[in-house]
Write a protein that holds these residues in place. Structure first.
Motif, PDB file in Angstrom:
ATOM      1  N   TRP A 170      10.148   1.382  12.574  1.00 50.83           N
ATOM      2  CA  TRP A 170       9.323   1.869  11.634  1.00 50.83           C
ATOM      3  C   TRP A 170       8.301   2.871  12.368  1.00 50.83           C
ATOM      4  CZ3 TRP A 170       9.390   3.331   6.726  1.00 50.83           C
ATOM      5  CH2 TRP A 170       8.085   3.490   6.245  1.00 50.83           C
ATOM      6  N   SER A 171       7.921   2.319  13.484  1.00 45.55           N
ATOM      7  CA  SER A 171       6.836   3.479  14.243  1.00 45.55           C
ATOM      8  C   SER A 171       7.562   4.541  14.581  1.00 45.55           C
ATOM      9  CB  SER A 171       6.124   2.485  15.525  1.00 45.55           C
ATOM     10  OG  SER A 171       5.561   1.581  15.067  1.00 45.55           O
ATOM     11  N   ALA A 172       8.726   4.391  15.286  1.00 45.53           N
ATOM     12  CA  ALA A 172       9.649   5.605  15.431  1.00 45.53           C
ATOM     13  C   ALA A 172       9.844   6.486  14.126  1.00 45.53           C
ATOM     14  CB  ALA A 172      11.122   5.059  16.207  1.00 45.53           C
ATOM     15  N   PHE A 173      10.138   5.968  13.047  1.00 46.01           N
ATOM     16  CA  PHE A 173      10.154   6.746  11.882  1.00 46.01           C
ATOM     17  C   PHE A 173       9.046   7.581  11.583  1.00 46.01           C
ATOM     18  CE2 PHE A 173       9.816   7.127   7.306  1.00 46.01           C
ATOM     19  CZ  PHE A 173      10.758   8.040   6.934  1.00 46.01           C
ATOM     20  N   VAL A 174       7.897   6.815  11.429  1.00 44.66           N
ATOM     21  CA  VAL A 174       6.737   7.522  11.006  1.00 44.66           C
ATOM     22  C   VAL A 174       6.242   8.669  12.237  1.00 44.66           C
ATOM     23  CG1 VAL A 174       4.171   7.238  10.948  1.00 44.66           C
ATOM     24  CG2 VAL A 174       5.822   5.607   9.864  1.00 44.66           C
ATOM     25  N   ALA A 175       6.505   8.165  13.498  1.00 49.05           N
ATOM     26  CA  ALA A 175       6.258   9.312  14.512  1.00 49.05           C
ATOM     27  C   ALA A 175       7.036  10.611  14.247  1.00 49.05           C
ATOM     28  CB  ALA A 175       6.443   8.781  15.830  1.00 49.05           C
ATOM     29  N   ALA A 176       8.224  10.560  14.031  1.00 45.19           N
ATOM     30  CA  ALA A 176       9.158  11.607  13.628  1.00 45.19           C
ATOM     31  C   ALA A 176       8.743  12.181  12.375  1.00 45.19           C
ATOM     32  CB  ALA A 176      10.664  10.934  13.593  1.00 45.19           C
ATOM     33  N   VAL A 177       8.229  11.677  11.473  1.00 46.37           N
ATOM     34  CA  VAL A 177       7.557  12.432  10.207  1.00 46.37           C
ATOM     35  C   VAL A 177       6.520  13.095  10.464  1.00 46.37           C
ATOM     36  CG1 VAL A 177       6.545  12.161   8.036  1.00 46.37           C
ATOM     37  CG2 VAL A 177       8.579  10.755   8.755  1.00 46.37           C
ATOM     38  N   LYS A 178       5.547  12.795  11.280  1.00 47.61           N
ATOM     39  CA  LYS A 178       4.467  13.206  11.743  1.00 47.61           C
ATOM     40  C   LYS A 178       4.520  14.461  12.487  1.00 47.61           C
ATOM     41  CE  LYS A 178       1.177   9.250  11.460  1.00 47.61           C
ATOM     42  NZ  LYS A 178       0.277   8.478  12.234  1.00 47.61           N
ATOM     43  N   GLU A 179       5.892  14.248  13.562  1.00 50.20           N
ATOM     44  CA  GLU A 179       6.019  15.376  14.225  1.00 50.20           C
ATOM     45  C   GLU A 179       6.878  16.401  13.523  1.00 50.20           C
ATOM     46  OE1 GLU A 179       5.285  16.099  17.473  1.00 50.20           O
ATOM     47  OE2 GLU A 179       3.704  14.346  17.290  1.00 50.20           O
ATOM     48  N   GLY A 180       7.364  16.331  12.384  1.00 48.99           N
ATOM     49  CA  GLY A 180       8.091  17.210  11.703  1.00 48.99           C
ATOM     50  C   GLY A 180       9.543  17.132  12.053  1.00 48.99           C
ATOM     51  N   ASP A 181      10.090  16.221  12.602  1.00 46.90           N
ATOM     52  CA  ASP A 181      11.376  16.069  13.166  1.00 46.90           C
ATOM     53  C   ASP A 181      12.576  15.740  12.135  1.00 46.90           C
ATOM     54  OD1 ASP A 181      10.468  16.669  15.591  1.00 46.90           O
ATOM     55  OD2 ASP A 181      10.323  14.403  16.273  1.00 46.90           O
ATOM     56  N   LEU A 182      11.943  15.540  10.958  1.00 43.87           N
ATOM     57  CA  LEU A 182      12.951  15.254   9.822  1.00 43.87           C
ATOM     58  C   LEU A 182      13.035  16.106   8.908  1.00 43.87           C
ATOM     59  CD1 LEU A 182      12.087  11.394   9.443  1.00 43.87           C
ATOM     60  CD2 LEU A 182      13.669  12.275  10.853  1.00 43.87           C
ATOM     61  N   ARG A 183      13.717  17.457   9.291  1.00 41.54           N
ATOM     62  CA  ARG A 183      13.859  18.348   8.257  1.00 41.54           C
ATOM     63  C   ARG A 183      15.185  18.306   7.290  1.00 41.54           C
ATOM     64  NH1 ARG A 183      11.640  20.467  12.994  1.00 41.54           N
ATOM     65  NH2 ARG A 183       9.831  21.585  12.822  1.00 41.54           N
ATOM     66  N   ALA A 184      14.939  18.856   6.093  1.00 40.82           N
ATOM     67  CA  ALA A 184      16.207  18.530   5.235  1.00 40.82           C
ATOM     68  C   ALA A 184      17.146  19.770   5.432  1.00 40.82           C
ATOM     69  CB  ALA A 184      15.616  18.609   3.772  1.00 40.82           C
ATOM     70  N   ARG A 215       1.137  -1.252  -0.045  1.00 44.02           N
ATOM     71  CA  ARG A 215       0.030  -0.245   0.104  1.00 44.02           C
ATOM     72  C   ARG A 215       1.043   1.138   0.015  1.00 44.02           C
ATOM     73  NH1 ARG A 215      -0.234   2.032   5.089  1.00 44.02           N
ATOM     74  NH2 ARG A 215       0.368   0.521   6.913  1.00 44.02           N
ATOM     75  N   LYS A 216       0.400   2.162  -0.556  1.00 44.59           N
ATOM     76  CA  LYS A 216       1.005   3.435  -0.900  1.00 44.59           C
ATOM     77  C   LYS A 216       0.938   4.200   0.411  1.00 44.59           C
ATOM     78  CE  LYS A 216       1.300   3.930  -5.586  1.00 44.59           C
ATOM     79  NZ  LYS A 216       1.183   4.856  -6.914  1.00 44.59           N
ATOM     80  N   SER A 217       2.197   5.138   0.828  1.00 38.52           N
ATOM     81  CA  SER A 217       1.952   6.116   1.793  1.00 38.52           C
ATOM     82  C   SER A 217       0.864   7.207   1.583  1.00 38.52           C
ATOM     83  CB  SER A 217       3.399   6.756   1.897  1.00 38.52           C
ATOM     84  OG  SER A 217       3.236   7.734   2.953  1.00 38.52           O
ATOM     85  N   SER A 218       0.036   7.528   2.783  1.00 38.15           N
ATOM     86  CA  SER A 218      -1.007   8.236   2.622  1.00 38.15           C
ATOM     87  C   SER A 218      -0.201   9.946   2.198  1.00 38.15           C
ATOM     88  CB  SER A 218      -1.725   8.340   3.834  1.00 38.15           C
ATOM     89  OG  SER A 218      -0.883   8.724   4.865  1.00 38.15           O
ATOM     90  N   TYR A 219       1.186  10.010   2.668  1.00 38.19           N
ATOM     91  CA  TYR A 219       1.705  11.103   2.445  1.00 38.19           C
ATOM     92  C   TYR A 219       2.247  11.496   1.129  1.00 38.19           C
ATOM     93  CZ  TYR A 219       1.446  12.060   7.387  1.00 38.19           C
ATOM     94  OH  TYR A 219       0.955  12.450   8.622  1.00 38.19           O
ATOM     95  N   SER A 220       2.177  10.298   0.318  1.00 40.20           N
ATOM     96  CA  SER A 220       2.682  10.463  -1.166  1.00 40.20           C
ATOM     97  C   SER A 220       2.122  11.325  -2.021  1.00 40.20           C
ATOM     98  CB  SER A 220       2.783   8.866  -1.708  1.00 40.20           C
ATOM     99  OG  SER A 220       3.628   8.049  -1.029  1.00 40.20           O
ATOM    100  N   ASN A 221       2.773  11.918  -3.016  1.00 37.51           N
ATOM    101  CA  ASN A 221       2.278  12.660  -3.727  1.00 37.51           C
ATOM    102  C   ASN A 221       2.151  12.101  -5.174  1.00 37.51           C
ATOM    103  OD1 ASN A 221       1.806  14.619  -6.023  1.00 37.51           O
ATOM    104  ND2 ASN A 221       3.525  16.017  -5.345  1.00 37.51           N
ATOM    105  N   ASN A 222       0.707  11.495  -5.562  1.00 36.71           N
ATOM    106  CA  ASN A 222       0.529  10.847  -6.732  1.00 36.71           C
ATOM    107  C   ASN A 222       0.814  11.524  -7.742  1.00 36.71           C
ATOM    108  OD1 ASN A 222      -0.293   8.506  -4.989  1.00 36.71           O
ATOM    109  ND2 ASN A 222      -2.246   9.256  -5.044  1.00 36.71           N
TER     110      ASN A 222
END
Length: 73
Positions: free
Chosen positions: A59-73, A16-23
């Motif tokens: 994986w859960s930790a990664f998803v949580a970090a994405v949702k919190e905006g902790d992974l900035r480029a 299944r595709k990520s709900s955050y993906s840009n189709n």
């Protein structure tokens, strides 16, 4: 940290595709369900390519970090 891969992830089912993906531009990741304790992840543009396999807690930790905006480029 050791990284596990699956050389040809096309044999796995229930992707299944990520709900955050840009189709619109095809920049998507997919995850495969039904693998207790493991989460295979692949690039949707290369379904016959490799998949990275994460433990469920990593994986859960990664998803949580994405949702919190902790992974900035």
């Amino acid at each position: 940290m050791q990284m596990n891969t699956i050389p040809d992830a096309s044999t796995l089912t229930a992707w299944r595709k990520s709900s955050y993906s840009n189709n619109g531009d095809g920049a998507c990741i997919e995850v495969s369900d039904g693998h207790p304790g493991r989460v295979p992840v692949r690039d949707s543009k290369t379904p016959h390519g490799p998949a990275l396999v994460f433990t469920a807690d990593r994986w859960s930790a990664f998803v949580a970090a994405v949702k919190e905006g902790d992974l900035r480029a």
